[in-house]
Write a protein that holds these residues in place. Structure first.
Motif, short mmCIF file in Angstrom:
data_model
loop_
_atom_site.label_atom_id
_atom_site.label_comp_id
_atom_site.label_asym_id
_atom_site.label_seq_id
_atom_site.Cartn_x
_atom_site.Cartn_y
_atom_site.Cartn_z
N ASN A 19 -75.86 -7.58 11.53
CA ASN A 19 -75.74 -7.64 12.99
C ASN A 19 -74.35 -8.11 13.41
O ASN A 19 -74.19 -8.84 14.38
CB ASN A 19 -76.84 -8.51 13.59
CG ASN A 19 -78.21 -8.00 13.22
OD1 ASN A 19 -78.46 -6.80 13.28
ND2 ASN A 19 -79.09 -8.88 12.80
N ASP A 21 -70.71 -7.83 15.05
CA ASP A 21 -70.21 -7.18 16.26
C ASP A 21 -68.78 -7.66 16.49
O ASP A 21 -68.54 -8.62 17.23
CB ASP A 21 -71.10 -7.52 17.45
CG ASP A 21 -70.80 -6.68 18.67
OD1 ASP A 21 -69.69 -6.13 18.78
OD2 ASP A 21 -71.70 -6.58 19.54
N ARG A 53 -71.99 -3.17 14.56
CA ARG A 53 -71.87 -2.44 15.83
C ARG A 53 -70.39 -2.34 16.15
O ARG A 53 -69.68 -3.34 16.15
CB ARG A 53 -72.59 -3.17 16.95
CG ARG A 53 -72.48 -2.47 18.28
CD ARG A 53 -73.25 -3.24 19.38
NE ARG A 53 -73.00 -2.65 20.65
CZ ARG A 53 -72.03 -3.03 21.49
NH1 ARG A 53 -71.21 -4.02 21.16
NH2 ARG A 53 -71.86 -2.43 22.64
N ASP A 55 -67.66 -0.94 18.95
CA ASP A 55 -67.44 -0.43 20.31
C ASP A 55 -65.95 -0.34 20.58
O ASP A 55 -65.12 -0.60 19.70
CB ASP A 55 -68.15 -1.32 21.34
CG ASP A 55 -67.67 -2.77 21.32
OD1 ASP A 55 -66.65 -3.07 20.65
OD2 ASP A 55 -68.31 -3.60 21.97
#
Length: 115
Positions: A19, A21, A53, A55
């Motif tokens: 997890n 990020d 993740r 972005d």
């Protein structure tokens, strides 16, 4: 920014390995790589969510040479249950090279683009 995380050979487990990020953590242009290649570097997510993740905030983050196993989307928060391996958002400029995924449990179990 521009930090390099080099994973040594072996199997890496635990909550600090899933997890991730980088954008939310303010890590722009981070590089995560398996030092001795994907055959020797395994990240076992232990069905605790996704590996990473990516972005647009994470910038030109690079992921190179790990094998990632045992991702599980249902461990993620509602509304974010996609991409048990890597969730790569639409505007991401990240690069992924020589990544292997195995044992992912999710409707979209591999790398998801968009989101």
């Amino acid at each position: 920014s521009g930090d390099i995380v080099e994973l040594g050979p072996g199997t890496h487990t635990g909550s600090g390995n899933c997890n991730l990020d980088p954008g939310a953590a303010g890590k722009v242009g981070l590089t995560i790589r398996g030092r001795e290649g994907r055959d020797s570097t395994v990240v076992d997510l232990g069905q605790q969510g996704r590996f990473l993740r990516l972005d647009d905030i994470a910038g030109a983050t690079r992921v190179e040479d790990p094998t990632v196993i045992n991702g599980f989307c249902l461990a993620l928060p509602s509304g974010s249950r996609y991409g048990a391996g890597i969730a790569m958002e639409i505007n991401s400029t990240a690069r992924v090279a020589r990544l292997a995924l195995s044992g992912m449990d999710c409707a979209s179990s591999e790398i998801v683009f968009g989101g």
